[in-house]
Design an enzyme around this catalytic site. Structure first.
Site, PDB file in Angstrom:
ATOM      1  N   SER A  18       0.854  -1.186   0.000  1.00 56.79           N
ATOM      2  CA  SER A  18       0.000   0.000   0.000  1.00 56.79           C
ATOM      3  C   SER A  18       0.888   1.234   0.000  1.00 56.79           C
ATOM      4  CB  SER A  18      -0.883   0.015   1.249  1.00 56.79           C
ATOM      5  OG  SER A  18      -1.292   1.345   1.507  1.00 56.79           O
ATOM      6  N   HIS A  65      -1.617  -1.444  -4.000  1.00 53.50           N
ATOM      7  CA  HIS A  65      -2.850  -1.008  -3.341  1.00 53.50           C
ATOM      8  C   HIS A  65      -2.856   0.520  -3.252  1.00 53.50           C
ATOM      9  CE1 HIS A  65      -6.145  -1.835  -0.408  1.00 53.50           C
ATOM     10  NE2 HIS A  65      -5.663  -0.804   0.274  1.00 53.50           N
ATOM     11  N   ASP A  90      -4.743   3.726  -1.923  1.00 53.35           N
ATOM     12  CA  ASP A  90      -5.728   4.151  -0.923  1.00 53.35           C
ATOM     13  C   ASP A  90      -6.260   5.534  -1.251  1.00 53.35           C
ATOM     14  OD1 ASP A  90      -5.915   2.031   1.095  1.00 53.35           O
ATOM     15  OD2 ASP A  90      -3.758   2.379   1.320  1.00 53.35           O
ATOM     16  N   MET A 145      -8.812   8.480  -0.220  1.00 48.41           N
ATOM     17  CA  MET A 145      -9.552   8.974   0.954  1.00 48.41           C
ATOM     18  C   MET A 145     -10.092  10.364   0.681  1.00 48.41           C
ATOM     19  SD  MET A 145      -7.001   7.826   4.003  1.00 48.41           S
ATOM     20  CE  MET A 145      -6.158   6.234   3.976  1.00 48.41           C
ATOM     21  N   HIS A 196      -8.653   1.170  -3.402  1.00 45.99           N
ATOM     22  CA  HIS A 196      -9.472   1.022  -2.197  1.00 45.99           C
ATOM     23  C   HIS A 196     -10.115   2.372  -1.937  1.00 45.99           C
ATOM     24  CE1 HIS A 196      -9.385   0.296   2.475  1.00 45.99           C
ATOM     25  NE2 HIS A 196     -10.597   0.371   1.989  1.00 45.99           N
ATOM     26  N   MET A 212     -11.982   4.741  -0.018  1.00 49.60           N
ATOM     27  CA  MET A 212     -12.514   5.116   1.296  1.00 49.60           C
ATOM     28  C   MET A 212     -13.175   6.471   1.136  1.00 49.60           C
ATOM     29  SD  MET A 212      -9.286   3.777   3.501  1.00 49.60           S
ATOM     30  CE  MET A 212      -8.234   3.722   2.054  1.00 49.60           C
ATOM     31  N   MET A 244     -10.986  -4.999   6.839  1.00 45.98           N
ATOM     32  CA  MET A 244     -10.141  -3.991   7.488  1.00 45.98           C
ATOM     33  C   MET A 244      -9.764  -4.485   8.881  1.00 45.98           C
ATOM     34  SD  MET A 244      -9.637  -1.487   5.404  1.00 45.98           S
ATOM     35  CE  MET A 244      -8.605  -0.587   6.542  1.00 45.98           C
ATOM     36  N   GLY A 268      -1.971   4.835   7.977  1.00 42.37           N
ATOM     37  CA  GLY A 268      -1.059   3.696   7.991  1.00 42.37           C
ATOM     38  C   GLY A 268      -0.421   3.541   9.364  1.00 42.37           C
ATOM     39  N   ASP A 280      -6.288  -5.734   5.383  1.00 43.68           N
ATOM     40  CA  ASP A 280      -5.672  -4.416   5.278  1.00 43.68           C
ATOM     41  C   ASP A 280      -5.604  -3.774   6.662  1.00 43.68           C
ATOM     42  OD1 ASP A 280      -4.789  -1.952   4.419  1.00 43.68           O
ATOM     43  OD2 ASP A 280      -6.587  -1.468   3.254  1.00 43.68           O
ATOM     44  N   GLY A 281      -4.374  -3.550   7.137  1.00 40.74           N
ATOM     45  CA  GLY A 281      -4.192  -2.856   8.400  1.00 40.74           C
ATOM     46  C   GLY A 281      -3.347  -3.647   9.380  1.00 40.74           C
TER      47      GLY A 281
HETATM   48  C1  DX5 Z   1      -5.653   2.359   5.913  1.00 38.30           C
HETATM   49  C2  DX5 Z   1      -5.422   1.882   4.514  1.00 38.30           C
HETATM   50  C3  DX5 Z   1      -4.366   0.861   4.410  1.00 38.30           C
HETATM   51  C4  DX5 Z   1      -3.036   1.277   4.969  1.00 38.30           C
HETATM   52  C5  DX5 Z   1      -2.521   0.114   5.721  1.00 38.30           C
HETATM   53  O1  DX5 Z   1      -6.849   3.010   6.022  1.00 38.30           O
HETATM   54  O2  DX5 Z   1      -6.579   1.365   3.932  1.00 38.30           O
HETATM   55  O3  DX5 Z   1      -4.234   0.334   3.106  1.00 38.30           O
HETATM   56  O4  DX5 Z   1      -2.088   1.671   4.039  1.00 38.30           O
HETATM   57  O5  DX5 Z   1      -1.372   0.509   6.320  1.00 38.30           O
HETATM   58  P1  DX5 Z   1      -0.501  -0.390   7.263  1.00 38.30           P
HETATM   59  O6  DX5 Z   1      -0.101  -1.603   6.486  1.00 38.30           O
HETATM   60  O7  DX5 Z   1       0.623   0.516   7.583  1.00 38.30           O
HETATM   61  O8  DX5 Z   1      -1.362  -0.739   8.457  1.00 38.30           O
HETATM   62 ZN    ZN Z   2      -6.333   0.197   2.029  1.00 37.87          ZN
END
Ligand code: DX5
Ligand code: ZN
Length: 224
Positions: free
Chosen positions: A17, A42, A44, A46, A75, A77, A146, A153, A181-182
């Site tokens: 990601s 990936h 992200d 937002m 992804h 969000m 999730m 992150g 993810d997470g």
């Molecule tokens: C968080 C994202 C993730 C994020 C995960 O909302 O959707 O994709 O990058 O990060 P890590 O692997 O650092 O938990």
């Molecule tokens: Zn994500």
């Protein structure tokens, strides 16, 4: 019509990601993980509304598309993914995962994404029960679980959220990917693969490390 590029669900994939990458050098960061042999990246997205953070959108993805052949796993969000899907498809994403919490007619949205030639994913937040996706899960190509609250992150893995992987695997069978993810790193990887996940998103555990190849290998080697 595009070709569907999500790898078939018979392999374990580590999916970096870029949220923890250097956003000023995104194309170079993605090139590095491409050289490390991953198939997917990936992305992200937002909106500062569905989650309390803002990242990238179609204009950035469109530019990145010229520099990478990786499968773009987006992804979303965002609060109204149906409204923006066409722009993401035009920008070149191969896959769109949306959040079940904000899409009232998931079956229609999945159909729309399939008609546009891309694959579709349904995501559930840590507090969202499996029952919310049960009716639609088999229509999707991937379910995203999730294991942190979306937005940032480098957060801590939530075990109770990962516990939903097993019942989801029972619902979808072996041919649909389950992505997590997470908080995924070499310590949490065996937990989620043991429960039935096959698609491992990792941001901090890869991009916060100077040697990305080694970081990716460490996650691959931790799978069970
Ligand atoms: C968080 C994202 C993730 C994020 C995960 O909302 O959707 O994709 O990058 O990060 P890590 O692997 O650092 O938990
Ligand atoms: Zn994500």
């Amino acid at each position: 019509m595009k070709n569907r590029r999500l790898p078939q669900a018979d392999t374990i994939e580590v999916v970096p990601s870029v949220l923890s990458a250097d956003f000023a050098h995104l194309a170079d960061e993605i090139a590095q993980i491409e050289r490390a042999g991953v198939k997917m990246v990936h992305l992200d997205v937002m909106d500062g509304h569905f989650v309390p953070n803002i990242t990238i959108g179609p204009p950035v993805i469109e530019k990145l598309r010229k520099y990478s052949k990786l499968v773009f796993d987006s992804h979303l969000m965002i609060s109204e993914p149906e409204k923006y899907a066409d722009e993401f498809i035009k920008a070149g994403v191969d896959h769109i995962t949306f959040h079940i919490e904000v899409v009232p007619r998931p079956e229609d949205f999945i159909k729309k994404l399939h008609n546009a030639g891309i694959t579709a994913g349904i995501c559930l937040n840590p507090e969202t029960p499996v029952s919310k996706i049960e009716k639609y899960a088999r229509l999707a190509d991937m379910i995203l679980v999730m294991t942190v609250h979306p937005g940032f992150g480098g957060q801590h893995f939530i075990q109770e959220a990962a516990d939903k992987i097993k019942p989801i695997r029972q619902i979808v069978g072996p041919n649909i990917r389950i992505e997590v993810d997470g908080g995924i790193d070499p310590d949490t990887t065996p937990i989620v693969t043991g429960l039935g996940a096959d698609t491992l998103v990792a941001g901090y555990a890869i991009f916060a490390k100077p040697d990305r190849l080694q970081a990716i290998e460490a996650i691959r080697n931790a799978c069970r």
